[in-house]
Structures are given as C-alpha cells and as structure tokens.
Design an enzyme around this catalytic site. Structure first.
Site, mmCIF file in Angstrom:
data_model
loop_
_atom_site.group_PDB
_atom_site.id
_atom_site.type_symbol
_atom_site.label_atom_id
_atom_site.label_comp_id
_atom_site.label_asym_id
_atom_site.label_seq_id
_atom_site.Cartn_x
_atom_site.Cartn_y
_atom_site.Cartn_z
ATOM 1 N N SER A 147 0.847 -1.187 0.000
ATOM 2 C CA SER A 147 0.000 0.000 0.000
ATOM 3 C C SER A 147 0.886 1.241 0.000
ATOM 4 C CB SER A 147 -0.892 0.008 1.240
ATOM 5 O OG SER A 147 -0.093 -0.144 2.388
ATOM 6 N N ASP B 141 7.965 -4.456 17.198
ATOM 7 C CA ASP B 141 8.123 -5.909 17.052
ATOM 8 C C ASP B 141 9.592 -6.327 16.966
ATOM 9 O OD1 ASP B 141 7.481 -4.581 14.317
ATOM 10 O OD2 ASP B 141 8.631 -6.366 13.801
#
Lengths: 331, 331
Positions: B84, B221
């Site tokens: 995207s 993360d």
C-alpha cells in the site's frame, strides 16, 4: 572586466571575488532536477535550491559578501539594516560569523518566529539588538539613518549595493558551473539584487542566455520600469510573495536589469500556490512564495521553454509553518 | 565476502554490485547538515536524504536492484508485488525503466494519489495493472500468489529478499563514502530491509560503527524480537509512521539485525510530528512520518550522541499534502 558590463555597478570579476569570499562559508546548494518538471515543460530544467542556503535564502550570499569587505573601523562599529524579511537574518548571521555587532530595525508586528530567529543569530554578539518600529507611524529609513550616525554603524541596504549584488550573483555562477551553458535563466525580482547579480554572472558564463525576471502580478514595478525606461514607483503590492513586495528597483540594480535582462513576466498568487504544492509533493521541498516565482513562470507556461536548457533560481524557503500549511491544504 | 557476515543473506560485495547496477539510474541523494541539529545534539550529524530519491523514497534502490537481476524469462513475465506504500511505486517505476509488466496488489481504500502515482508509473507498459482488494475481507498474499502463478510473474516482497536488502544498503554505502567513518548510524525499521542492508554496508565501510534501529513506539516488534532472540509477530500497529506498520521482521532481515544492529529504540508519534516540523522549518524538506523515525531518536534525545559523528537515514518524503499540512499546523 567585461566590455558588456561597462558602466554597471558590478562585473564578472566582482562575482568571482564574492565566490572566493563565500567559499566554505555559504553552502554550495544542490541543483535538483525533476522528470515531472521536464515532462510538463518539454525542457531540461535545473533548479538551484537556495532554500537550502544558510538561514534559508540566497540573501546570505550578498550580506556576507558586503560585511566581509568592511574596513577594521567599520567592523568595530558594526552593521545596521532594516528589513522585515530574509535580509535581516542574513545580516545578523553574517555579522555573528564575522564577529561584529548588528542592529536590525524591524516592524513591531513582525512574526514572532522571525524576531526570534534574528535574535538567535545575534546571540553572544555584544552591541547587537533588534529595534522595533511601528510601520504605520514611523519611518524605518529615518530610524536606520539616525542610529547609523549615533552608533557609527554602517548601513547595508537589502539590494541596492554593489557588494550585495555581487554576492547574490554567485547563485547563478555556481549553477552554471554545474550545469554548463543554459538557454534560459529564470530569476525572481524584488528590488533586483538577485537578478542583477545573476544576469552579470550568466552573461559571462553562458553568453547568449536569455535571462527572464519574474514578478508577482500585483507588483510589476520592474516590468513597468523596463517599459518606461526609468524606475517606476508603485504602492506596496498585495501578494503572498512577501520577498517581492518592493515598491521600486534600485538605482544600481535597474541599469543592470535594463542592459542584461531579456524581459520581465508576472505570475499570480494562485500560480505561486500551485507551484508551492508542486515543490512539496513532487520535489519534497519547502519553498516560500517568493521562492516559487521563477519556477511558476516556467511550470505554468508563462515562459515557453520547449527543447531548452533552463535554470531556475529557487530563492528561499522561509515561510511560517502555519501559513505554509494553509497554502498546502487550501489549494 | 566478509567474515563478519558469513551465513547472512547478503554481504558487502552484494551491496557493491547493487551500487554498480543503480549507477546513473538511482539518484545519488545529497547529504545535508544542520547547525541547529548539531547544536541541539552536541554531535556532528549527517542526514542522507532519501526523500529526494526517485519516487520519493529509498525503496527504489531495492526494487530496481531486484528487477535488474531478473532472467530474460522473468522479464517477459514481469513482476508482481503487494504494497500500500512506497514499495508499489518503486516496483512500478523500476519495471517501466526495465521494460517489463508490473502488477501491484493494493488496498481498495488506498489514497487516490498513491493509486494515481502507481498507475502513472505503469503507463505505456502493456500487461501492467493495479489490482484492488478489500483489506478487511481478502488476503493480499493469497491474491498475489495466485496471480503470480496464473500470469507467470515473479513476486518481489517489500523487504525479505536478498536483492532488495542489498539495494537498500547502497543508501548507507553512499553516505559513508561521502562522510567517512561514523560513530553511529540511525535507521528506521519496518520489515528490516533498509536497516539490514545499511548495517552490512556500515560494518564494512565504517568498522565499529554503532547501528541503531528506530521503530514507532506502538510497533516495536523488532525490539521485542531482539529481546526474545526470535521473530515476534504483533498486530498491525497504530502509528502515523505508515511505512513501519509491519507486523514482524523477515526471515532474512532478522538474522542480519541480530548480528549487526546494536539496539532498537522507539519514538512516539508526537516525537515524529515535532521532527517533521523541524525538517520543514529548519531544513526546508518534506519528510514523511516514517522518514522521521531515525532523526527523531536523535533530535529528541532518545539516543545520546554528544561528541559523535552520526549518520541519519531520512528514508522518504511521500505523504499526502493535506495530511502533511495537518501535521505542520497541528503541532
């Protein structure tokens, strides 16, 4: 000395000398290209990005070149200037670099950010201050002249000064040294210091180049002056290009413009806003309204350039962020 | 081959080969300095400005390096990717430059400007298209895999690919070639392609440099993965740094990060906005939120750097203008 320029306030040697003074002090700003700009205009376009210059505009070049030539006595006295814009910051920064006091006469209602930036440049330089005046009731030239005498300071005007003009011309000489000869050079016009310096540099380094000046539609005093053959005075123009809100070109700049500039064109505020958005969106740079003048004339088709090699001076990037955000979202 | 990197997906030779492929195709982006940044941090800071890269982000480097190594058969089939963000435009532009079809799988609700930019890059390249999917009900990986088989196209992932990683590493090799050895190199972390490539380049060209990764606070993360010693998966993080909304680092990028990255730090969205404003106001450049990650860690004091020579990768400048205007005026 160049025959072409005989009788003008500056010649190519003055610009070469300015370049030597600015070496290692001013930034050698990058020259950017844009495929979108090339496709839109059919030209090969080179943007000289003076928005990345120290203090955010080409004005540093002229100010430093002028102050660097002060005599020891002048240095001791320091420099005085009046300006609500980039010239103030250029003088304050140059004075600090050269270790001399600076007094800047600025309007009481100047944007807080501009006052703060100017004072920041003056920090640690004894005898330096910002003197505020009321732009509706007081005469800044009179205040400047009085303070210059009282404090033995040297007044440096924003454009009508040979050393200032020569310094500004180094923007064009750097550009052409990097790109090679150009067919066209587009430069914004306020008081004419930048275009005068650039025209002398360009005529020397790229003989035959067409130098085109760009003014805001609302403030086309130089265009009128060229048509009349004499300096025309206008009321302070209403335009977002605050760096070009001058009422007339200078006694030193106008003869250079008359001799070396091919023509003056104008662009509207709406064209400036579209160009500001183009710079942000496609080239990722912040350019102030005045800095968009030259590019707008090209990108908006005011000056046709198909098949040509075109230099564009992007003169500065100092614009209040809230105001800038308004331009970006409003268009 | 460098002993240090044995067993990793890429080594310094891969980055040198990528640099040769990108020569004359990618921009050699400028390295900017800022006295304000130096004063604020007590360091000597060098910003590698990938916001001025082609299509506005470093992603072009990796995409082009990958596509340039396609076999003739792969070129005929073309490339497929899902993204995207900047990877889509990087693939579309690289495919056009290399004369091959590209299919981009993009969310139905992508900003119109991004869809338009991707389609613009695909123009004139037969077999190219944007395939839209519903990000709430459909699986883009499944769509991509199916189309790749049906159309004999090669899938290029956004980060977990040796050629992509090697291409991204050229940002750091160019930087260090220009600045000389650095004490510290700050790089944003999404999936880890950029920092993995840059860490390999930096370890080779500036031995002993401390490479620090920067993630958004909400999406740490990789920081968690380093602490645990294995790849941790998280939910899609809520952050304005849309280029770092990855859920986990890659099977190829993580081992490089583990071996060569000193630590991962995080910054908040508020710190990103302040940094975006700093870039606009002081350095006159448009930087997207993700592009502010590395600089924010430095300018906001998250990573102390007094007395050090610090490289900062400014990863990109692609941000919708209306959204950008909101960030500038809101802070």
């Amino acid at each position: 000395m160049n025959q072409l320029n005989t009788g003008l306030a500056i010649d190519p040697d003055d610009i070469a000398a300015a370049a030597a003074r600015l070496q290692g002090v001013a930034r050698r700003t990058p020259v950017f290209t844009s495929r979108t700009a090339d496709e839109r205009t059919g030209a090969q376009v080179f943007f000289k990005c003076e928005n990345f210059q120290r203090m955010g505009a080409f004005k540093f070049r002229g100010a430093y070149n002028a102050l660097a030539q002060f005599t020891p006595a002048q240095r001791r006295g320091g420099v005085i200037a009046f300006s609500s814009g980039n010239h103030a910051q250029a003088i304050a920064l140059s004075a600090r670099l050269l270790g001399m006091p600076s007094v800047l006469v600025m309007p009481q209602d100047s944007p807080a950010a501009k006052l703060a930036a100017t004072r920041e440049y003056q920090r640690g330089q004894p005898g330096s201050e910002v003197v505020l005046y009321d732009r509706y009731t007081e005469d800044r030239e009179a205040i400047g002249a009085r303070l210059a005498v009282e404090r033995s300071m040297t007044l440096i005007p924003p454009y009508d000064h040979a050393h200032v003009m020569a310094g500004q011309g180094t923007a064009a000489s750097e550009l052409i040294q990097e790109t090679g000869p150009l067919d066209l050079l587009l430069v914004c016009v306020g008081g004419g210091g930048l275009i005068a310096g650039c025209a002398v540099a360009a005529a020397h380094l790229s003989p035959g180049v067409g130098v085109v000046g760009v003014e805001p539609e609302a403030g086309n005093d130089t265009q009128q002056s060229l048509a009349r053959g004499e300096i025309v005075h206008i009321d302070t123009p209403q335009t977002i290009a605050d760096g070009a809100q001058t009422q007339h070109s200078g006694r030193l700049t106008f003869p250079v413009i008359r001799r070396l500039v091919r023509e003056i064109v104008t662009v509207s505020d709406a064209q400036l806003v579209r160009t500001m958005r183009f710079f942000a969106e496609r080239m990722k740079m912040v350019v102030e309204p005045t800095g968009c003048l030259a590019a707008a004339a090209l990108l908006e088709g005011v000056v046709p350039a198909r098949g040509q090699r075109v230099g564009v001076i992007v003169s500065g990037g100092n614009v209040d962020l809230a105001r800038y955000a308004g331009f970006l979202s409003g268009g």
